[in-house]
Motif scaffolding. Structure first.
Motif, PDB file in Angstrom:
ATOM      1  N   GLU A   1     -27.216 -28.213   1.990  1.00  0.00           N
ATOM      2  CA  GLU A   1     -25.828 -27.756   2.019  1.00  0.00           C
ATOM      3  C   GLU A   1     -25.743 -26.305   2.467  1.00  0.00           C
ATOM      4  OE1 GLU A   1     -24.346 -28.606  -1.886  1.00  0.00           O
ATOM      5  OE2 GLU A   1     -24.420 -30.766  -1.556  1.00  0.00           O
ATOM      6  N   ALA A   2     -26.659 -25.470   2.003  1.00  0.00           N
ATOM      7  CA  ALA A   2     -26.666 -24.064   2.407  1.00  0.00           C
ATOM      8  C   ALA A   2     -26.953 -23.933   3.897  1.00  0.00           C
ATOM      9  CB  ALA A   2     -27.701 -23.286   1.593  1.00  0.00           C
ATOM     10  N   ALA A   3     -27.879 -24.730   4.412  1.00  0.00           N
ATOM     11  CA  ALA A   3     -28.211 -24.674   5.845  1.00  0.00           C
ATOM     12  C   ALA A   3     -27.000 -25.041   6.684  1.00  0.00           C
ATOM     13  CB  ALA A   3     -29.373 -25.613   6.157  1.00  0.00           C
ATOM     14  N   ARG A   4     -26.292 -26.082   6.285  1.00  0.00           N
ATOM     15  CA  ARG A   4     -25.105 -26.508   7.036  1.00  0.00           C
ATOM     16  C   ARG A   4     -23.989 -25.473   6.950  1.00  0.00           C
ATOM     17  NH1 ARG A   4     -25.652 -31.977   4.128  1.00  0.00           N
ATOM     18  NH2 ARG A   4     -27.380 -32.887   5.272  1.00  0.00           N
ATOM     19  N   ALA A   5     -23.815 -24.879   5.769  1.00  0.00           N
ATOM     20  CA  ALA A   5     -22.746 -23.902   5.578  1.00  0.00           C
ATOM     21  C   ALA A   5     -23.026 -22.593   6.291  1.00  0.00           C
ATOM     22  CB  ALA A   5     -22.543 -23.644   4.084  1.00  0.00           C
TER      23      ALA A   5
END
Length: 68
Positions: free
Chosen positions: A16-20
């Motif tokens: 999720e952090a990578a996508r955000a």
């Protein structure tokens, strides 16, 4: 040495952090998601200076500490 792995909750958080953090760079997000899923084999990690020299970049000196 060791193999760094993440549990399923950590994997999901990292994905999720990578996508955000990298919505404009899907390739980078993909790499980070892969690291979350597969972990990191610390035996295969290489020193940054070794990689620099292999690519023909100059050795860092105090006169030029921020070159490449």
């Amino acid at each position: 040495m060791a193999h760094l792995t993440f549990d399923s909750d950590e994997q999901q958080e990292l994905r999720e952090a990578a996508r955000a953090e990298f919505p404009a760079n899907p390739a980078l997000a993909y790499v980070l998601e892969s690291l979350a899923a597969e972990g990191i084999d610390l035996d295969k990690c290489r020193d940054w200076e070794e990689l620099r020299l292999e690519q023909g970049l100059p050795v860092r000196t105090e006169e030029a500490p921020n070159v490449a």
